[in-house]
Design a protein around this motif. Sequence first.
Motif, mmCIF file in Angstrom:
data_model
loop_
_atom_site.group_PDB
_atom_site.id
_atom_site.type_symbol
_atom_site.label_atom_id
_atom_site.label_comp_id
_atom_site.label_asym_id
_atom_site.label_seq_id
_atom_site.Cartn_x
_atom_site.Cartn_y
_atom_site.Cartn_z
ATOM 1 N N ILE A 137 63.791 22.188 22.882
ATOM 2 C CA ILE A 137 65.203 22.079 22.822
ATOM 3 C C ILE A 137 65.281 21.314 24.300
ATOM 4 C CG2 ILE A 137 67.378 23.094 23.545
ATOM 5 C CD1 ILE A 137 66.483 25.458 21.624
ATOM 6 N N VAL A 138 64.964 21.738 25.500
ATOM 7 C CA VAL A 138 64.996 20.895 26.805
ATOM 8 C C VAL A 138 64.514 19.699 26.795
ATOM 9 C CG1 VAL A 138 65.428 23.317 28.040
ATOM 10 C CG2 VAL A 138 63.214 22.206 27.768
ATOM 11 N N GLU A 139 63.415 19.376 26.006
ATOM 12 C CA GLU A 139 62.745 18.007 25.885
ATOM 13 C C GLU A 139 63.827 17.088 25.031
ATOM 14 O OE1 GLU A 139 58.852 18.402 24.083
ATOM 15 O OE2 GLU A 139 58.010 18.802 26.246
ATOM 16 N N ARG A 140 64.605 17.489 24.346
ATOM 17 C CA ARG A 140 65.591 16.841 23.288
ATOM 18 C C ARG A 140 66.907 16.866 23.761
ATOM 19 N NH1 ARG A 140 64.290 17.645 17.354
ATOM 20 N NH2 ARG A 140 65.753 16.255 17.320
ATOM 21 N N ILE A 141 67.477 17.616 24.609
ATOM 22 C CA ILE A 141 68.778 17.793 25.121
ATOM 23 C C ILE A 141 68.639 17.804 26.629
ATOM 24 C CG2 ILE A 141 70.962 19.105 25.132
ATOM 25 C CD1 ILE A 141 69.948 18.203 22.113
ATOM 26 N N LEU A 145 76.981 18.687 22.942
ATOM 27 C CA LEU A 145 75.743 18.605 22.615
ATOM 28 C C LEU A 145 75.237 17.386 22.201
ATOM 29 C CD1 LEU A 145 73.453 20.820 22.745
ATOM 30 C CD2 LEU A 145 73.827 21.459 20.278
ATOM 31 N N GLY A 146 76.116 16.683 21.338
ATOM 32 C CA GLY A 146 75.443 15.626 20.766
ATOM 33 C C GLY A 146 75.404 14.515 21.752
ATOM 34 N N GLU A 147 76.431 14.283 22.611
ATOM 35 C CA GLU A 147 76.100 13.290 23.966
ATOM 36 C C GLU A 147 74.987 13.666 24.791
ATOM 37 O OE1 GLU A 147 80.407 13.518 22.258
ATOM 38 O OE2 GLU A 147 78.961 15.143 22.893
ATOM 39 N N LEU A 148 74.728 15.186 24.820
ATOM 40 C CA LEU A 148 73.526 15.292 25.690
ATOM 41 C C LEU A 148 72.157 15.115 25.109
ATOM 42 C CD1 LEU A 148 74.897 18.832 27.249
ATOM 43 C CD2 LEU A 148 74.577 16.637 28.448
ATOM 44 N N ARG A 149 72.079 15.206 23.822
ATOM 45 C CA ARG A 149 71.045 14.500 22.955
ATOM 46 C C ARG A 149 70.883 13.053 23.113
ATOM 47 N NH1 ARG A 149 69.853 15.851 16.645
ATOM 48 N NH2 ARG A 149 71.929 14.498 16.520
ATOM 49 N N GLN A 150 72.213 12.307 22.925
ATOM 50 C CA GLN A 150 71.891 10.891 23.313
ATOM 51 C C GLN A 150 71.543 10.702 24.470
ATOM 52 O OE1 GLN A 150 75.843 9.680 22.320
ATOM 53 N NE2 GLN A 150 75.680 9.553 20.107
ATOM 54 N N GLN A 151 71.769 11.265 25.818
ATOM 55 C CA GLN A 151 71.659 11.122 27.058
ATOM 56 C C GLN A 151 69.951 11.229 27.111
ATOM 57 O OE1 GLN A 151 73.899 13.297 29.994
ATOM 58 N NE2 GLN A 151 71.795 13.392 31.390
ATOM 59 N N ARG A 152 69.521 12.459 26.669
ATOM 60 C CA ARG A 152 68.041 12.423 26.621
ATOM 61 C C ARG A 152 67.165 11.445 25.818
ATOM 62 N NH1 ARG A 152 66.555 15.256 29.979
ATOM 63 N NH2 ARG A 152 66.306 17.381 29.517
ATOM 64 N N ASP A 153 67.714 10.914 24.636
ATOM 65 C CA ASP A 153 67.067 9.812 24.024
ATOM 66 C C ASP A 153 67.014 8.487 25.107
ATOM 67 O OD1 ASP A 153 66.841 11.511 21.674
ATOM 68 O OD2 ASP A 153 68.484 10.606 20.773
ATOM 69 N N GLN A 154 68.030 8.363 25.566
ATOM 70 C CA GLN A 154 68.096 7.116 26.628
ATOM 71 C C GLN A 154 67.006 7.461 27.838
ATOM 72 O OE1 GLN A 154 72.009 6.708 27.765
ATOM 73 N NE2 GLN A 154 72.803 6.096 25.755
ATOM 74 N N GLN A 155 67.030 8.814 28.432
ATOM 75 C CA GLN A 155 66.109 9.119 29.616
ATOM 76 C C GLN A 155 64.730 8.924 28.918
ATOM 77 O OE1 GLN A 155 67.176 12.728 30.397
ATOM 78 N NE2 GLN A 155 68.920 12.071 31.877
ATOM 79 N N ARG A 156 64.305 9.255 27.764
ATOM 80 C CA ARG A 156 63.025 9.435 27.296
ATOM 81 C C ARG A 156 62.340 8.038 27.390
ATOM 82 N NH1 ARG A 156 63.971 11.744 22.959
ATOM 83 N NH2 ARG A 156 63.833 13.918 23.466
ATOM 84 N N ARG A 157 63.134 6.970 27.125
ATOM 85 C CA ARG A 157 62.613 5.660 27.324
ATOM 86 C C ARG A 157 62.142 5.242 28.566
ATOM 87 N NH1 ARG A 157 67.400 4.022 24.257
ATOM 88 N NH2 ARG A 157 67.385 5.474 22.687
ATOM 89 N N GLN A 158 62.403 5.678 29.833
ATOM 90 C CA GLN A 158 62.661 5.272 31.074
ATOM 91 C C GLN A 158 61.354 5.835 31.854
ATOM 92 O OE1 GLN A 158 66.356 6.318 33.130
ATOM 93 N NE2 GLN A 158 67.306 5.712 31.189
ATOM 94 N N PRO A 159 60.578 4.900 32.609
ATOM 95 C CA PRO A 159 59.655 5.669 33.265
ATOM 96 C C PRO A 159 59.788 6.511 34.313
ATOM 97 C CG PRO A 159 59.952 3.258 34.123
ATOM 98 C CD PRO A 159 61.163 3.845 33.067
ATOM 99 N N GLY A 160 59.051 7.663 34.384
ATOM 100 C CA GLY A 160 59.273 8.819 34.953
ATOM 101 C C GLY A 160 59.847 10.184 34.223
#
Length: 187
Positions: A38-42, A76-91
Motif C-alpha cells: 500500500i505505501v509503495e503504491r499510494i 486515494l486515486g490521486e495519491l496513487r497517481q502521485q506515487r506512480d509519477q514519483q516511482r519514475r524519478q531518481p531517489g
Amino acid sequence: MADIVINPGSSRQRFLVVHDYGMGGLWWWVQATSAREIVERIAEVEVVTDADSWERAAAWNLPEVDLDAPDLPPGLGELRQQRDQQRRQPGFGALVGRSLVHLRCESQDEPDVICYWEVSADGRRLREVEIRGDSPGVRYTPDDWVFNTPVVDLYDPQAAAWEIDPEEFEAQWRCAGLNDDLAFGME
C-alpha cells in the motif's frame, strides 16, 4: 502489530488506510497483499494497525476498495497517481527503512523559512529546528506539536534531495534556542 487477515487462505488482506493532514484525514479500507504494498503504491498514506482505530473505523461506513482497482475513491486515486509519477524519478524510496533521517527543507509557503528535521522511519518529526530569515533558529520536539502527523513521505524522491548529514542537523540544533515566546522576539 501483525497484519490483520480477514479472509484466511487468501493472499489479499483488509487494511485501514489514512491520509492524515493534521486537522483531519481521509480514511479507507483497502484490500492488498501487504501494508508495504500500500505505501509503495499510494503516496502520503499510513496503514493503521492499532485495534482502537479499527474498532472506531468499523462504524464510519468507509469505502472499501481493492488496491488494484482501476478507479479508486476521490483522494486515494490521486495519491496513487502521485506515487506512480514519483516511482519514475531518481531517489524514489531512497530513505525508506532507516530509523532516523535528517532533512533540510525550505518552506513552500514562506520563502524565508528553513526547517531542519530529524524524522523517524514513519516520517514523523522527532526534533525540528526552524529558522526564519536572519533570526536564530528555534528548537521543537513532539511536546510542542498538537498534532505530529508525518511531515515527509520517505518514498518521495524529493525528500531524498533534502537529506543532510546528521552532524549538520546537530549543529543547527546546538545553535538554536528553545521554543518559547522570546525565541520569536515576543516579550
